[in-house]
Design a protein around this motif. Structure first.
Motif, mmCIF file in Angstrom:
data_model
loop_
_atom_site.group_PDB
_atom_site.id
_atom_site.type_symbol
_atom_site.label_atom_id
_atom_site.label_comp_id
_atom_site.label_asym_id
_atom_site.label_seq_id
_atom_site.Cartn_x
_atom_site.Cartn_y
_atom_site.Cartn_z
ATOM 1 N N HIS A 1 -1.077 -6.186 -4.135
ATOM 2 C CA HIS A 1 -0.661 -4.235 -4.402
ATOM 3 C C HIS A 1 -2.664 -4.396 -4.634
ATOM 4 N N GLY A 2 -2.282 -4.559 -5.370
ATOM 5 C CA GLY A 2 -3.903 -4.823 -5.803
ATOM 6 C C GLY A 2 -5.474 -5.808 -5.264
ATOM 7 N N LEU A 3 -5.194 -6.043 -4.107
ATOM 8 C CA LEU A 3 -5.341 -7.062 -4.033
ATOM 9 C C LEU A 3 -5.889 -6.152 -2.182
ATOM 10 N N TYR B 1 -2.655 -4.243 -13.653
ATOM 11 C CA TYR B 1 -1.778 -3.653 -12.854
ATOM 12 C C TYR B 1 -0.423 -4.443 -12.818
ATOM 13 N N ARG C 1 -8.925 -4.822 -12.962
ATOM 14 C CA ARG C 1 -7.917 -3.210 -12.145
ATOM 15 C C ARG C 1 -6.733 -4.522 -11.625
ATOM 16 N N THR C 2 -7.023 -5.520 -10.922
ATOM 17 C CA THR C 2 -5.708 -6.214 -10.539
ATOM 18 C C THR C 2 -4.617 -6.327 -11.280
ATOM 19 N N LEU D 1 0.245 -8.221 -7.703
ATOM 20 C CA LEU D 1 -1.553 -8.717 -6.928
ATOM 21 C C LEU D 1 -1.262 -8.418 -5.864
ATOM 22 N N THR E 1 -11.388 -7.275 -9.703
ATOM 23 C CA THR E 1 -9.959 -8.290 -10.212
ATOM 24 C C THR E 1 -9.473 -7.985 -12.001
ATOM 25 N N SER F 1 -5.488 -2.901 -2.150
ATOM 26 C CA SER F 1 -5.904 -2.022 -2.272
ATOM 27 C C SER F 1 -7.682 -1.745 -2.640
ATOM 28 N N TRP G 1 -9.006 -3.187 -4.885
ATOM 29 C CA TRP G 1 -9.647 -2.866 -6.064
ATOM 30 C C TRP G 1 -9.800 -4.601 -6.894
#
Length: 333
Positions: free
Chosen positions: A278-280, A292, A288-289, A276, A286, A282, A284
Motif C-alpha cells: 500500500h505504501g509503495l 505504516y 513513511r512506508t 508495504l 521509504t 501510494s 510514499w
C-alpha cells in the motif's frame, strides 16, 4: 471496457489455519480452535485489500470442503479468487499453532503428500495480468518444489523487473526436501533464492531469511547483499530491533518497532507486507512506508486471528497517531 490492472497480485501458499482459542495452552490440551484463512501470500492479498487495494492471489487448494472455505473467505475479504483452482489429487493444507506470548508461536504444517499450492503450472498463468499488476508478490516457498518453482520464475521473467516486483524470502526449511540436489540443503535454497532475486525489485525478509538468501546476517550487510543481488529496495525485519530498509539510491530508513502487547505474532508479517504494498503504491517515501507497515503488523500482533485481523486504514492511522497499539485481542471485521 478493458479490465483495469490489479493493484496487487500475490502467488503461492494457501491453507487453513487452526488457532487455539486460548493462549498459553499446549496443543495436546487444546479443546477448541478457530478456523482462519492462512498462507502468507494469501494473507498479504487480504491485508492489501483491507487497505483499499484491488488484489488477487494465484494459488491452488484441494478439491474438498476446506478448499471451498478458502475460496469463500478470499471473496469475503475482497480478494479475487479467479486464479485459485482445485487439485483433486491432494488435500487442502492445514496448519496448527501453539500460542505462547510474547514470542513463542510453534507451527505444525500438514502439507503431505504434497500441497496443492505447489501444483501451480506455468501454462496456467495469466501472464498478461501478472505483467500489468502494479505489484507482484511471490515467496520463497514457491521455489521449493516443481512445478511451482518453474511457474514462479516464469511469472518473474514475465514481469521483467517491472516495479514493483516483491520477493518475500519466506524461508520454511520443512518445505524443502533434503534429498534434492544431491542432498546439499544449505546451498540449494540459496541458489534458488538468488535466481529469483535477479528478477525482483524489492526483497523482504527477517534475519534468518536474509541469511539463507545472501549468507549475511548483520542487517546492513544483508541489505547490501540483497541490493547487490539485484533488488532496488531491501527490507530487513529485525524483530524487537525494528525494520531496516535500504534503497539502491542510498536512502536508509531504520524504523523502531511500535510498543505492543503481543497476543499472537503470527500474521504480523503478512499485515506488514500488505501495508508495504500500500505504501509503495501510494508513492510514499521509504521511512513513511515502513512506519505504516510496522503499525499494521503491530495491530495484528495484538490480536488472536490472522487473516480476519488485518487492519483497515483508519486503524493504522490511529495507531500511528497514538504511537502504540492500545487495543488488545480483537477478532476480525
Amino acid at each position: 471496457m478493458p479490465e483495469q490492472p490489479y493493484d496487487v497480485i500475490t502467488m503461492g501458499r494457501i491453507g487453513v489455519d487452526l488457532y487455539p482459542l486460548r493462549t498459553g495452552v499446549p496443543l495436546a490440551r487444546v479443546e477448541t480452535f478457530g478456523k482462519f484463512l492462512g498462507g502468507s501470500p494469501s494473507n498479504v492479498a487480504v491485508a492489501a485489500a483491507r487497505l483499499g487495494r484491488r488484489t488477487a492471489v494465484v494459488t491452488r487448494t484441494g478439491q474438498d470442503p476446506f478448499g471451498t472455505y478458502l475460496r469463500e473467505q478470499l471473496r469475503e475479504f475482497g480478494v479475487d479468487d479467479r486464479w485459485v483452482t482445485p487439485v483433486a489429487a491432494y488435500p487442502t493444507p492445514v496448519t496448527f499453532c501453539e500460542i505462547f506470548p510474547p514470542d513463542d508461536f510453534p507451527l505444525y504444517f500438514y502439507r503431505q503428500p504434497k500441497a496443492p499450492d505447489l501444483e501451480i503450472h506455468p501454462a496456467e498463468l495469466d501472464l498478461a495480468a501478472i505483467r500489468s499488476a502494479a505489484v507482484f508478490w511471490m515467496t520463497g516457498t514457491g521455489l521449493c518444489a516443481e512445478p511451482s518453482r518453474t511457474a514462479t520464475l516464469t511469472a518473474l521473467r514475465a514481469r521483467d523487473r517491472a516495479p514493483v516486483t516483491v520477493f518475500d524470502l519466506d524461508w520454511r526449511p520443512a518445505f524443502w526436501p533434503p534429498g534434492e540436489d544431491n542432498g546439499a540443503p544449505a546451498p540449494r535454497p540459496t541458489v534458488r533464492y538468488r535466481e529469483a532475486l535477479a528478477y525482483a525489485t524489492v526483497a523482504v525478509g527477517n534475519l534468518d531469511e536474509c541469511e539463507v538468501a545472501t549468507g549475511e546476517r548483520e542487517p546492513y550487510a544483508a541489505a547490501r547483499a540483497l541490493i547487490d543481488a539485484g533488488v532496488e529496495l531491501a527490507v530487513v525485519k529485525q524483530g524487537p530491533a525494528g525494520v531496516l530498509a535500504v534503497h539502491r539510491d542510498g536512502t536508509v530508513a531504520d524504523v523502531p518497532p511500535l510498543p505492543v502487547d503481543v497476543v499472537n505474532g503470527l500474521g504480523a508479517g503478512d499485515a506488514f507486507g500488505g501495508a508495504l504494498c500500500h505504501g509503495l503504491l501510494s508513492g510514499w517515501d521509504t521511512a513513511r512506508t515502513i512506519r505504516y507497515a510496522n503499525a499494521a503488523g503491530a495491530i495484528v500482533a495484538a490480536r488472536l486471528a490472522c487473516s480476519s485481523a488485518m487492519p483497515f486504514p483508519h486503524e493504522v492511522e490511529a495507531v500511528l497517531a497514538e504511537g502504540a497499539v492500545t487495543v488488545r485481542h480483537r477478532k476480525g471485521n
